[in-house]
Design a protein around this motif. Structure first.
Motif, PDB file in Angstrom:
ATOM      1  N   ASP A 224       0.679  -1.169   0.100  1.00 52.43           N
ATOM      2  CA  ASP A 224       0.177  -0.004   0.046  1.00 52.43           C
ATOM      3  C   ASP A 224       0.748   1.140  -0.173  1.00 52.43           C
ATOM      4  OD1 ASP A 224      -1.701  -2.114   2.294  1.00 52.43           O
ATOM      5  OD2 ASP A 224      -2.600  -1.371   0.560  1.00 52.43           O
ATOM      6  N   VAL A 225       1.932   1.068   0.454  1.00 51.90           N
ATOM      7  CA  VAL A 225       2.925   2.389   0.447  1.00 51.90           C
ATOM      8  C   VAL A 225       4.323   1.947   0.380  1.00 51.90           C
ATOM      9  CG1 VAL A 225       3.009   2.166   3.138  1.00 51.90           C
ATOM     10  CG2 VAL A 225       3.502   4.356   1.987  1.00 51.90           C
ATOM     11  N   PHE A 226       5.045   2.778  -0.014  1.00 48.37           N
ATOM     12  CA  PHE A 226       6.657   2.416  -0.268  1.00 48.37           C
ATOM     13  C   PHE A 226       7.405   3.728   0.444  1.00 48.37           C
ATOM     14  CE2 PHE A 226       9.786   0.334  -2.459  1.00 48.37           C
ATOM     15  CZ  PHE A 226      10.846   1.093  -3.086  1.00 48.37           C
ATOM     16  N   VAL A 227       8.609   3.088   1.170  1.00 43.95           N
ATOM     17  CA  VAL A 227       9.322   4.136   1.806  1.00 43.95           C
ATOM     18  C   VAL A 227      10.747   3.945   1.451  1.00 43.95           C
ATOM     19  CG1 VAL A 227       8.975   2.684   3.801  1.00 43.95           C
ATOM     20  CG2 VAL A 227       9.872   5.023   4.117  1.00 43.95           C
TER      21      VAL A 227
ATOM     22  N   ALA B 146      14.637   8.522  -6.968  1.00 39.30           N
ATOM     23  CA  ALA B 146      14.353   7.714  -8.321  1.00 39.30           C
ATOM     24  C   ALA B 146      13.528   6.607  -8.107  1.00 39.30           C
ATOM     25  CB  ALA B 146      15.549   7.246  -9.097  1.00 39.30           C
ATOM     26  N   ILE B 147      13.939   5.711  -7.173  1.00 37.28           N
ATOM     27  CA  ILE B 147      12.972   4.508  -6.895  1.00 37.28           C
ATOM     28  C   ILE B 147      11.664   4.772  -6.318  1.00 37.28           C
ATOM     29  CG2 ILE B 147      13.739   3.896  -4.786  1.00 37.28           C
ATOM     30  CD1 ILE B 147      13.062   1.718  -7.514  1.00 37.28           C
ATOM     31  N   CYS B 148      11.639   5.929  -5.685  1.00 36.86           N
ATOM     32  CA  CYS B 148      10.187   6.378  -4.979  1.00 36.86           C
ATOM     33  C   CYS B 148       9.335   6.970  -6.189  1.00 36.86           C
ATOM     34  CB  CYS B 148      10.390   7.613  -4.108  1.00 36.86           C
ATOM     35  SG  CYS B 148      10.897   6.799  -2.323  1.00 36.86           S
ATOM     36  N   GLN B 149      10.060   7.599  -6.913  1.00 37.08           N
ATOM     37  CA  GLN B 149       9.174   8.148  -8.255  1.00 37.08           C
ATOM     38  C   GLN B 149       8.733   7.098  -9.071  1.00 37.08           C
ATOM     39  OE1 GLN B 149      10.986  11.056 -10.521  1.00 37.08           O
ATOM     40  NE2 GLN B 149       9.422  11.181 -12.149  1.00 37.08           N
ATOM     41  N   ALA B 150       9.550   5.948  -9.513  1.00 33.68           N
ATOM     42  CA  ALA B 150       9.146   4.877 -10.279  1.00 33.68           C
ATOM     43  C   ALA B 150       8.051   4.120  -9.582  1.00 33.68           C
ATOM     44  CB  ALA B 150      10.462   4.023 -10.741  1.00 33.68           C
ATOM     45  N   VAL B 151       8.490   3.781  -8.333  1.00 28.82           N
ATOM     46  CA  VAL B 151       7.243   3.060  -7.778  1.00 28.82           C
ATOM     47  C   VAL B 151       5.845   3.630  -7.890  1.00 28.82           C
ATOM     48  CG1 VAL B 151       6.608   2.058  -5.496  1.00 28.82           C
ATOM     49  CG2 VAL B 151       8.916   1.805  -6.248  1.00 28.82           C
ATOM     50  N   GLN B 152       5.944   4.911  -7.483  1.00 36.22           N
ATOM     51  CA  GLN B 152       4.727   5.711  -7.558  1.00 36.22           C
ATOM     52  C   GLN B 152       4.137   5.572  -8.548  1.00 36.22           C
ATOM     53  OE1 GLN B 152       4.134   9.271  -4.798  1.00 36.22           O
ATOM     54  NE2 GLN B 152       4.418  10.305  -6.965  1.00 36.22           N
ATOM     55  N   GLU B 153       4.552   5.759  -9.697  1.00 31.69           N
ATOM     56  CA  GLU B 153       4.210   5.739 -11.126  1.00 31.69           C
ATOM     57  C   GLU B 153       3.669   4.491 -11.444  1.00 31.69           C
ATOM     58  OE1 GLU B 153       7.135   8.965 -13.213  1.00 31.69           O
ATOM     59  OE2 GLU B 153       6.594   7.337 -14.549  1.00 31.69           O
TER      60      GLU B 153
END
Lengths: 435, 349
Positions: free
Chosen positions: B80-83, B99-106
Motif C-alpha cells: 500500500d505504501v513505499f518508503v 528515483a526509486i520512489c518516483q518509479a514505484v509511485q508511477e
C-alpha cells in the motif's frame, strides 16, 4: 464623519401575517413582500423561500446577496440605483444581522451566478451557508438575455436590494441590540498622535471589465469602468456606496452584502487611531485595455502618494486578466515606497500545479490568499434545491459544465461557481497552501 | 493492516560500507537495520513486509537496470505504501531514494515517501514528484527522522487529511490547493496583521510566494513570408455557431479545430465567440475581429503570404491555467507541424 450601524441579530425567519421583528425572530408577510417585488413589471414570477444554516438545501443560480438594512437618518440606501443620488456614511443605519437576501433565478443561470449549499461538504466553501437566507426566487421578462451566458440580471438584483430594504425597514424605529460606531476625523483634522501613526489606504479594485452598461459594479450608481481612482470615506463603503456587478465568476465576486460588510475595512477602522492612521478607501477598477490598466494603476499611486500613505492593502475582485491590474497597482505603490499587502484568490488548476496568477512580480512580497478558483468539489445531493439545479450544467456557469449535475442530484464543480466563496473583501478563513 | 515495502542502501542493509556500494538490488522478506525501528513505529497500522537493498554505486551507474529489476521484484507483492531512506546528506543515496520512489509511485500508484537533508542534491530534482521529508544531515538523526516519516505513513494509510507541506514536514511539491485556516482567522485579519508587521519592519510570511518564471525561447524569424504557410490559432473562443465541441467559456481544457478552406471570411451567425471574459457583441457581429481570416485571404491573394492552412484552432484563454494552456499549445503544435505550417498568427482578445 460618524456612522452608527444598529444591529438586530436575527435568530430565525418565519412567514407570518405581518412583517415585523421581535426577540430575534423576523416574521415576513410574504404577500406584502412579493407585491413590492411585483411593482417592477419586469418580474414575471416571484416566490420567497427561507434557507437556514444546517438545512439540506442547495441554492442555485444565486445572482446577488444584500443585507436587510434601512437608513434611519442621513440619506437612502444604494443611491443612484434604487434611490436617487444622495450621500452615505453618516447618521444611523439599522441592519438585520445574520440574515441575507439572495437573488435566485427560478430558471436561467449564467456564467456569473453561483451556488450555495447550506450543509454538507460544500457549506464551508462560502460564508453564505452561515446566514439565514431569504431567497427571492424569480423570473423576469428579460428574455433578451435568457440564452446569453453573460447576464445583467438587472431586475432580479434590483429587486433584491428593494426586498432587503423592505425587510430592513421592519426595525427602523426600534432600539438596536447593539451599535457599531465608525467615527473618524477628516484626514487633515486628525490630532497629532494619530498623524504620527503609519498612514494606510485600502485599494478596492472592483469588477468593471464589460463595455456595455449593466454588468459592472456601481459606485453611487455610476458604472465603475468609467471612473478614475477616487477616494471614498470608509463609512460610505460600509453604508452601501458600491453595488455589485454581474459578470465576474461567482467565487471572486464581492456581493453588495460584502461591500457593505467589508471585513478588511472594518479591521482597518478598528486599528485606526491605535496602530494606523487609516486615510480611506481608494476605489479603482479592473480594465481591459492596457492604457486603462496603466492609467488606473498610476492614478492609484498618485492618490496614495498625495495623501501620504505609508502602506496599502489591495483587494482584487477577480482572477485571470485582472491579475495584471492587481500586480500593476502593487508595483506602482511599492515603487513609490508604499508598503503593500495584496489579497486575492488564485487559479492554480485542478492539480494545484499552475502558477497562482497570470502576472507575477517579485515586488509582490506580501500576499494573502483567499482561495483557488480551480478547486474541484464533489458535493452530495441536497434534499431541496432552491432555484434550478440544471443551470449549473446547462447555462455556462463558470464553475460548472455539461455533466456537472448527476442523476442522483450530486454535483461536481469548481470553486469558481460557488457564490462569494473566496470573499476577497476578507470575510472568510478559506485559504491556499502548498502541499 | 496495510503493507509497506522499504528501500535501503548497502550500508543500512548491513552488506557493507563503500566497498559494497556495487551491490546489485535484491528483495528480502521482513526487515533489518533501520527497518526494525520503522516496523515498531508503524505497528500496528502498517506491516513492513519486505526490504529492498541496493548499492548506491550500482544504482547511480545503472539506474535504468536497477529500477527495472526492483519494479520487477515488486510485482510479485501487494503493498500500500513505499518508503526509502532516510538518505541524510548522502548524494547517491538521495538520488537512489528519489528515483526509486518516483518509479514505484508511477508504476504502482501508491504513495512513495523518503527523507533527506535539505541540501541533498536530490531534493530539487524529486521534491515535486514524491514526498521528501526534511531530515537531518547525518545518520545520527535517524531516530528523529524516521518517526516523522512513520507518522505520516500511518495517517495517510488511515485516510486522514494531509496538512500543508510545511506543517507535515516534507518539502513542498509545488501543489497549491485550498484549505481552511486553523485556527479560523479570516483573511482580513491576516492582511492587516501582515501589513502592520511590514510597516514595523518585522518579519512576516507571505501566503503566496512568487515563483520563478520559466521563459519560452522564441522561434527563428520567417525568412520569406511569401513562401510560408500560415495558420490562425486563437484563445478568443471563436467556434462554429452552437459550439459543437462544447469548449468551456473559462478554465478551458479543450481546443477545437475547424475547417475554413474555401471561406473568404467568417460570417456572422455561422461563428460565435464563447469566451467568458469580455463583451461578446463585437465578435459575434464580426468574428473576423478575433480570427482575421478576411484580411489574411487578402494577403494571400496579393501574394504577401504563401498559403493559408485549411484549419483554424481555437480555445478560450480566460482563467485557463498555465498547465492546461501549455498542454493544449503542445497538442496544437503537433498538428501544425504535421501540416507543414511555418508560422502562426495567435490572437487573444
Amino acid at each position: 464623519m460618524k456612522l452608527e450601524i444598529g444591529n438586530f441579530h436575527v435568530q430565525d425567519i418565519v412567514f407570518g401575517e405581518q412583517t415585523f421583528y421581535e426577540h430575534g425572530i423576523l416574521s415576513i408577510n410574504k404577500r406584502e413582500a412579493l407585491s413590492e417585488i411585483y411593482e417592477d413589471e419586469k418580474i414575471t414570477y416571484a416566490d420567497l423561500v427561507i434557507a437556514r444554516p444546517g438545512e439540506s438545501k442547495r441554492i442555485v443560480p444565486v445572482k446577488e446577496a444584500v443585507e436587510p438594512r434601512c437608513k434611519v437618518s442621513n440619506g437612502s440606501l444604494y443611491p443612484g440605483t434604487i434611490h436617487p443620488i444622495g450621500t452615505l456614511g453618516e447618521g444611523r443605519t439599522h441592519a438585520l444581522r445574520g440574515s441575507c437576501v439572495l437573488a435566485v433565478g427560478n430558471k436561467w443561470g449564467g456564467f456569473q451566478d453561483g451556488l450555495i449549499d447550506m450543509s454538507g461538504l460544500g457549506a464551508e466553501q462560502t460564508v453564505f451557508s452561515q446566514t439565514l437566507n431569504i431567497c427571492l426566487v424569480a423570473e423576469t421578462n428579460e428574455t433578451f438575455e435568457q440564452d446569453q451566458q453573460q447576464k445583467k440580471n438587472k431586475a432580479l438584483r434590483f429587486a433584491c436590494m428593494r426586498l432587503a430594504e423592505y425587510l430592513g425597514k421592519s426595525v427602523k424605529n426600534m432600539t438596536p441590540e447593539d451599535i457599531e460606531e465608525y467615527h473618524s476625523q477628516p484626514v487633515t483634522k486628525r490630532n497629532e498622535e494619530v498623524q504620527k501613526l503609519p498612514s494606510v489606504v485600502y485599494v478596492l479594485q472592483v469588477q468593471s471589465q464589460m463595455i456595455e452598461d449593466g454588468y459592472n459594479s456601481l459606485l453611487y450608481g455610476w458604472d465603475t469602468s468609467h471612473l478614475l481612482p477616487t477616494l471614498l470615506h470608509p463609512n460610505e463603503l460600509l453604508d452601501g456606496a458600491i453595488v455589485s456587478g454581474s459578470f465576474m465568476p461567482s467565487s471572486s465576486k464581492i456581493s453588495t452584502y460584502h461591500h457593505a460588510n467589508n471585513a478588511t475595512v472594518k479591521a482597518l477602522m478598528r486599528e485606526h487611531g491605535e496602530t494606523i492612521n487609516f486615510l480611506g478607501v481608494i476605489v479603482s477598477n479592473l480594465n481591459v485595455k492596457m492604457a486603462h490598466k496603466k492609467r488606473s494603476a498610476k492614478l492609484v499611486r498618485q492618490l496614495a502618494k498625495s495623501l501620504g500613505a505609508d502602506g496599502a492593502i489591495i483587494c482584487e475582485e477577480g482572477y485571470g486578466n485582472p491579475d495584471t491590474d492587481f500586480i500593476k497597482v502593487i508595483e506602482e505603490l511599492e515603487d513609490a515606497e508604499i508598503q503593500t499587502v495584496g489579497m486575492t484568490n488564485e487559479c492554480t488548476g485542478r492539480d494545484g500545479r499552475s502558477q497562482p496568477f497570470v502576472d507575477l512580480s517579485t515586488k509582490a512580497t506580501a500576499l494573502v490568499s483567499t482561495g483557488n478558483v480551480s478547486q474541484v468539489l464533489h458535493l452530495e445531493p441536497m434534499e431541496t434545491v432552491i432555484g434550478d439545479l440544471e443551470s449549473l450544467a446547462r447555462d455556462g456557469n463558470s464553475g460548472g459544465w455539461d455533466g456537472s449535475v448527476k442523476e442522483d442530484g450530486s454535483i461536481v464543480m469548481e470553486n469558481n461557481g460557488i457564490f462569494g466563496a473566496d470573499a476577497n473583501a476578507g470575510n472568510h478563513y478559506k485559504t491556499v497552501v502548498e502541499f | 493492516m496495510k503493507k509497506a515495502i522499504y528501500y535501503i542502501n548497502q550500508f543500512f542493509g548491513q552488506i557493507g560500507g563503500e566497498a559494497s556500494a556495487d551491490y546489485e538490488p535484491e528483495i528480502r522478506e521482513g526487515v533489518l537495520g533501520p527497518g526494525l525501528l520503522l516496523s515498531n513505529l508503524l505497528d500496528p497500522d502498517i506491516e513492513v513486509t519486505h526490504t529492498i537493498i541496493c548499492g548506491d554505486n550500482y544504482f547511480a551507474s545503472n539506474e535504468e537496470k536497477a529500477i527495472d529489476k526492483i519494479l520487477h521484484d515488486l510485482e510479485d507483492h501487494y503493498f500500500d505504501v513505499f518508503v526509502a531512506g532516510p538518505a541524510f546528506n548522502a548524494g547517491r543515496y538521495g538520488f537512489a531514494c528519489g528515483a526509486i520512489c518516483q518509479a514505484v509511485q508511477e508504476r504502482f500508484g501508491v504513495p512513495a515517501i523518503t527523507s533527506m537533508y535539505e541540501e541533498n542534491p536530490a531534493v530539487p530534482i524529486y521534491r515535486d514528484q514524491i514526498y521528501i521529508f526534511s531530515g537531518g544531515n547525518s545518520a545520527a538523526h535517524m531516530r528523529k527522522d524516521l518517526p516523522v516519516v512513520a507518522n505520516f505513513m500511518k495517517r495517510t494509510m488511515n485516510g486522514e487529511e494531509h496538512l500543508s507541506a510545511k506543517e507535515e514536514g516534507y518539502f513542498p511539491r509545488g501543489v497549491r490547493l485550498e484549505t481552511f485556516h486553523k485556527p479560523p482567522v479570516i483573511s482580513a485579519e491576516r492582511a492587516v496583521d501582515m501589513l502592520l508587521k511590514k510597516l514595523n519592519g518585522d518579519e512576516y510570511e507571505t501566503e503566496i510566494p512568487m515563483p520563478s518564471l520559466k521563459g519560452v525561447p522564441p522561434a527563428e524569424p520567417i525568412s520569406d513570408l511569401s513562401q510560408s504557410k500560415i495558420a490562425i490559432v486563437t484563445s478568443g473562443g471563436i467556434v462554429p455557431d452552437g459550439n459543437p465541441d462544447g469548449i468551456q467559456s473559462a478554465s478551458a481544457t479543450k481546443w477545437g479545430q475547424y475547417d475554413i478552406s474555401g471561406l473568404n471570411e467568417l460570417m456572422q451567425g455561422e461563428w460565435q465567440t464563447i469566451h467568458g471574459g469580455f463583451d461578446p457583441s463585437a465578435a459575434n457581429e464580426n468574428p473576423n475581429v478575433i480570427v482575421p481570416l478576411d484580411v489574411l485571404r487578402e494577403y494571400d491573394r496579393e501574394g504577401k503570404i504563401g498559403e493559408i492552412h485549411n484549419d483554424i484552432y481555437t480555445t478560450v484563454g480566460t482563467g485557463t491555467t498555465e498547465a492546461e494552456a501549455t498542454r493544449m499549445g503542445g497538442e496544437i503544435s503537433e498538428d501544425l507541424k504535421k501540416s507543414g505550417v511555418d508560422a502562426v498568427i495567435l490572437t487573444s482578445t
